[in-house]
Each structure stands twice: as structure tokens, then as C-alpha cells.
Write a protein that holds these residues in place. Structure first.
Motif, PDB file in Angstrom:
ATOM      1  N   LEU A   4      -2.014   4.563  -4.917  1.00 35.43           N
ATOM      2  CA  LEU A   4      -2.473   3.271  -5.427  1.00 35.43           C
ATOM      3  C   LEU A   4      -1.919   3.007  -6.825  1.00 35.43           C
ATOM      4  CD1 LEU A   4      -6.195   3.276  -4.225  1.00 35.43           C
ATOM      5  CD2 LEU A   4      -4.269   2.015  -3.245  1.00 35.43           C
ATOM      6  N   THR A   7       1.800   2.126  -6.450  1.00 42.02           N
ATOM      7  CA  THR A   7       1.933   0.785  -5.887  1.00 42.02           C
ATOM      8  C   THR A   7       1.622  -0.278  -6.925  1.00 42.02           C
ATOM      9  OG1 THR A   7       1.305   1.626  -3.703  1.00 42.02           O
ATOM     10  CG2 THR A   7       1.123  -0.750  -4.055  1.00 42.02           C
ATOM     11  N   CYS A   8       0.555  -0.055  -7.661  1.00 33.51           N
ATOM     12  CA  CYS A   8       0.144  -1.007  -8.699  1.00 33.51           C
ATOM     13  C   CYS A   8       1.240  -1.159  -9.757  1.00 33.51           C
ATOM     14  CB  CYS A   8      -1.157  -0.511  -9.332  1.00 33.51           C
ATOM     15  SG  CYS A   8      -1.999  -1.724 -10.355  1.00 33.51           S
ATOM     16  N   VAL A  67      -2.239  -5.758   1.412  1.00 32.25           N
ATOM     17  CA  VAL A  67      -1.344  -5.167   0.424  1.00 32.25           C
ATOM     18  C   VAL A  67       0.057  -4.993   0.997  1.00 32.25           C
ATOM     19  CG1 VAL A  67      -0.851  -3.045  -0.880  1.00 32.25           C
ATOM     20  CG2 VAL A  67      -3.144  -4.039  -0.936  1.00 32.25           C
ATOM     21  N   ALA A 104      -0.803  -6.249  -7.125  1.00 31.21           N
ATOM     22  CA  ALA A 104      -1.293  -5.193  -8.021  1.00 31.21           C
ATOM     23  C   ALA A 104      -2.767  -5.369  -8.339  1.00 31.21           C
ATOM     24  CB  ALA A 104      -0.466  -5.180  -9.313  1.00 31.21           C
ATOM     25  N   GLN A 105      -3.213  -6.618  -8.445  1.00 31.69           N
ATOM     26  CA  GLN A 105      -4.606  -6.879  -8.816  1.00 31.69           C
ATOM     27  C   GLN A 105      -5.527  -6.890  -7.599  1.00 31.69           C
ATOM     28  OE1 GLN A 105      -5.609  -6.644 -11.762  1.00 31.69           O
ATOM     29  NE2 GLN A 105      -3.610  -6.666 -12.783  1.00 31.69           N
ATOM     30  N   VAL A 107      -5.014  -4.121  -5.585  1.00 34.49           N
ATOM     31  CA  VAL A 107      -5.093  -2.662  -5.557  1.00 34.49           C
ATOM     32  C   VAL A 107      -6.148  -2.140  -6.530  1.00 34.49           C
ATOM     33  CG1 VAL A 107      -3.794  -0.540  -6.052  1.00 34.49           C
ATOM     34  CG2 VAL A 107      -2.711  -2.397  -4.783  1.00 34.49           C
ATOM     35  N   VAL A 108      -6.247  -2.728  -7.732  1.00 33.70           N
ATOM     36  CA  VAL A 108      -7.183  -2.210  -8.746  1.00 33.70           C
ATOM     37  C   VAL A 108      -8.643  -2.287  -8.289  1.00 33.70           C
ATOM     38  CG1 VAL A 108      -8.015  -2.448 -11.115  1.00 33.70           C
ATOM     39  CG2 VAL A 108      -5.577  -2.676 -10.642  1.00 33.70           C
ATOM     40  N   VAL A 127      -5.554   4.248 -12.182  1.00 31.73           N
ATOM     41  CA  VAL A 127      -4.736   3.230 -11.519  1.00 31.73           C
ATOM     42  C   VAL A 127      -4.100   2.301 -12.551  1.00 31.73           C
ATOM     43  CG1 VAL A 127      -4.759   1.303  -9.880  1.00 31.73           C
ATOM     44  CG2 VAL A 127      -6.087   3.359  -9.408  1.00 31.73           C
ATOM     45  N   LEU A 131      -0.264   1.063 -13.654  1.00 31.11           N
ATOM     46  CA  LEU A 131       0.137  -0.312 -13.944  1.00 31.11           C
ATOM     47  C   LEU A 131       0.910  -0.386 -15.257  1.00 31.11           C
ATOM     48  CD1 LEU A 131      -1.893  -3.510 -13.376  1.00 31.11           C
ATOM     49  CD2 LEU A 131      -0.986  -3.092 -15.648  1.00 31.11           C
TER      50      LEU A 131
END
Length: 386
Positions: A4, A7-8, A67, A104-105, A107-108, A127, A131
Motif C-alpha cells: 500500500l 502504491t501510494c 484501486v 493514492a488518497q 489507499v490511505v 503509508v 507517499l
């Protein structure tokens, strides 16, 4: 959590690749510095629009599928940026890159939902470290790739990364159900406005988030122009390496998360805002001193990352069933602040140079500190659950 975080970071990096490339893109397309700076603004505006209309879907759609689909769409938009024949096409492509990179937001808050109450701040910090590392390494990678392959190769490589991540996320992550799968899209969007209207703590954190990202964007938009000109005269590869100076902020993220878990979020915000003000004092000497410039970059990134974690930990603890929606409210404010900051920085640098940029950044930071002290005095800064 590692997947995660990666990815972020990789997703959000897409909207920052252009920053160290602004001088060479401007030269290649025959536009002045102030106009080239709009490329950063376009991606940030697209990102903010997606935060308003796409990120809330994380509360109603299965998140793994959402995602992976958005990562695939980002690959398509990055390919468009790599092939753009002129400025207008590139502006449109980067706006779409920003739109899809808002994954990305999603994922968080997904990571926050997977954590328990005792470790949520630490998980969000981990996480968010991904970013920030993505944001900062984006500049270094972009500068290095552009030095040898040109600016178009940067966006082409990023498209390949998005394809790989879309496949890996789909194959590795288990399905992640949404908390409110039966809620209509219209009701979902209306509830974001209701959250903003009824929660003064959320409004304060939104405003301070805009201040922090505004300062961040002011710095990283203008510093590429400073480093490309006298007295530094650096090329894109060296300019990109300056992003590494901000990696100290990534180390601050887990620490800020743990402080939030232990109930020290208020002190963290006060200290971080004070550090933000001091960073601009150091950056003011950056036009003549490389050491002062590096110190200012490190301090600003430390402050911004600490602020971001503290704000998100606070709003997630207040609204456990609406984390994607409070993310929308918070990060829309954050990235509009960033878009305004990047546009202002480009214009101010053209009109008054580096000193004018630093004065503006310092004023923004002081306003943020004043708002926070006022909020604490009024008792509307506490992150306790509602």
C-alpha cells in the motif's frame, strides 16, 4: 502495508514529475517559465477534482478493484503526456494524470480502516511515508531520466510502473469491502458537505492542510527555476537530486503517527507549524547559500509531513465510518492550496525572483500558525471522536 505504501507513493509521484523538468519543458515547447509552471498547477487541479468526485467512492465500492482500475487509467493518461505534441495537449494530459493519480488518497483511508485504534496513527504514518518518498524521489528520478532520455521518457516510464502496480494490486491484495456499499453516489457527495458543515475541527484541519501544501508547492515549484539559473546553473539531473534533501520528512511520518497514537497530536502540530515558519527564514538565504537552501528544504519537508500525519490521524479518529469522505474534504483543501501555491510561486519568481517567493511562503506559514493558535484558544482543534 508495504504494498500500500509503494502504491501510494508511486501514484502520487505522477503529479510531481514535471516540477524539476519545468525549465527544459519550457525550452522544448518555447514557453516562458511562468507559463511552464502551469503544468504543475494543471496536475494538482486535476488531482483536487478527483478528490472531490472520485475518492468518496472508496466508501461505497470494493476498494481493490477501484484501486487497480484507477492505476490502469493513470497509465493511459501518462502515455498521453509522453506523446503530447504541444503545451495545450500536455496541460490537458497532466490534468488527467492528476485526476487518476488521486487513487493514492483511496489507499490511505483503506490502510487506516485495516488498522486497529491503537496502531492507526502508526499505520497511516507508514503509508504516508511511502507517499512522501514517492513525491521526493519523483523529482530525482525525473531529473535523472530526463538527463539521458528527455522529458518525454519520464512520463513513459511512469506509465509502465502504473501498469505493473495495477496487475500486482489485483493479484496480491484480498478484496477490501466498502463500509457503506448500498449508499448512492449523490448521497455520498452530499454527506461530504455535511461533514464539513457540522465539524469545526475538520474545517480547521482543512485550512491548515492547505497552508502546509501551499508552502510545499511554493518551494518545489520555484526551486527548480532557482537552481537552473545563476549562481547554480544546474541541469535537470542535479535539480532532481535536491528532492533527496526532503527525505528526512519521510522519517518524521512514523514518528508523527506514533505521537498521535499517544495523544500528542496537538503539540506536534504547534511544533511543526513553528518549524515551517523557520524553514522560510533559512530558505530566504538559499539564493546565495547552498547550505541554507538545503537546511530550509529539510525543515520544510519535516514540518509538512508531520502536519499531514497529525491532521489525517485526527480526522480519521473522528469519523471512523466515513474515512474516504473526510479524506476528500481534507485533501481537496490541501491540493487547492498546493495548486494556488504553485501558480503563485511561478508568477512571483518571474516578477520578483527567489526573495519574493520566500517572503510569500513565510507569510503563508505565519498565517497558518496564527490560525492554529486561535483554534487551540477556542477549543476547536482537539481530535477527539464525535
Amino acid at each position: 502495508m508495504l504494498l500500500l505504501a509503494i502504491t501510494c507513493g508511486a501514484a502520487v509521484a505522477n503529479i510531481y514529475y514535471a516540477q524539476p523538468l519545468l525549465p527544459i519543458i519550457g525550452q522544448a515547447l518555447g514557453v516562458p517559465e511562468s507559463t511552464a509552471g502551469l503544468l504543475v498547477t494543471a496536475s494538482q487541479v486535476g488531482y483536487a477534482i478527483a478528490l472531490a468526485f472520485v475518492v468518496p467512492l472508496g466508501d461505497t465500492l470494493e476498494r481493490r478493484r477501484l484501486v487497480s482500475v484507477l492505476l490502469g487509467a493513470t497509465a493511459v493518461t501518462l502515455t498521453g503526456a509522453a506523446l503530447a505534441p504541444g503545451l495545450s495537449t500536455l496541460l490537458a494530459a497532466l490534468a488527467l494524470v492528476g485526476l487518476t493519480s488521486a487513487v493514492a488518497q483511496i489507499v490511505v483511508p483503506m490502510a487506516a480502516s485495516l488498522a486497529d485504534d491503537r496502531s492507526r496513527g502508526s499505520v497511516v504514518g507508514t503509508v504516508m511515508s511511502g507517499l512522501l518518498i514517492g513525491i521526493l524521489l519523483a523529482r530525482s528520478l525525473a531529473g535523472l531520466v530526463a538527463e539521458f532520455g528527455g522529458w518525454r521518457a519520464v512520463f513513459g516510464l511512469a506509465a509502465v510502473v502504473m501498469v505493473v502496480l495495477a496487475v500486482v494490486v489485483r493479484l496480491v491484495l484480498p478484496p477490501v469491502p466498502a463500509p457503506e456499499p448500498d449508499r448512492s453516489y449523490g448521497s455520498l457527495l452530499r454527506s461530504v458537505l455535511a461533514l464539513i458543515r457540522t465539524d469545526p475541527v475538520l474545517r480547521v484541519r482543512m485550512g491548515l492542510g492547505a497552508v502546509g501544501m501551499g508552502c510545499f508547492s511554493i518551494l518545489w515549484t520555484a526551486v527548480s527555476f532557482l537552481l537552473a539559473g545563476a549562481p547554480y546553473n544546474y541541469g535537470p539531473a542535479v535539480i532532481g537530486l535536491f528532492g533527496l534533501a526532503g527525505l528526512a520528512g519521510a522519517a518524521a511520518a512514523p514518528v508523527a503517527g506514533k505521537l498521535a497514537d499517544r495523544g500528542h497530536s496537538m503539540r506536534t502540530v504547534t511544533l511543526a507549524l513553528g518549524t515551517l515558519v523557520v524553514s522560510w527564514a533559512a530558505l530566504g538565504f538559499g539564493g546565495v547559500s547552498l547550505i541554507a537552501l538545503l537546511v530550509g528544504i529539510v525543515l520544510l519537508d519535516l514540518a509538512q509531513q508531520s502536519l499531514q500525519i497529525s491532521h489525517q490521524s485526527a480526522i480519521y479518529s473522528r469519523h471512523p465510518d466515513a474515512r474516504s469522505r473526510v479524506t476528500t474534504a481534507f485533501v481537496v483543501s490541501v491540493f487547492f492550496g498546493g495548486a494556488i501555491g504553485s501558480a503563485a510561486a511561478a508568477a512571483l519568481y518571474g516578477a520578483g525572483g527567489w526573495v519574493a517567493v520566500c517572503v510569500f511562503g513565510g507569510v503563508v506559514a505565519v498565517v497558518g500558525l496564527a490560525v492554529w493558535l486561535w483554534a487551540r484558544r477556542r477549543g476547536i482543534a482537539m481530535p477527539a471522536a464525535v
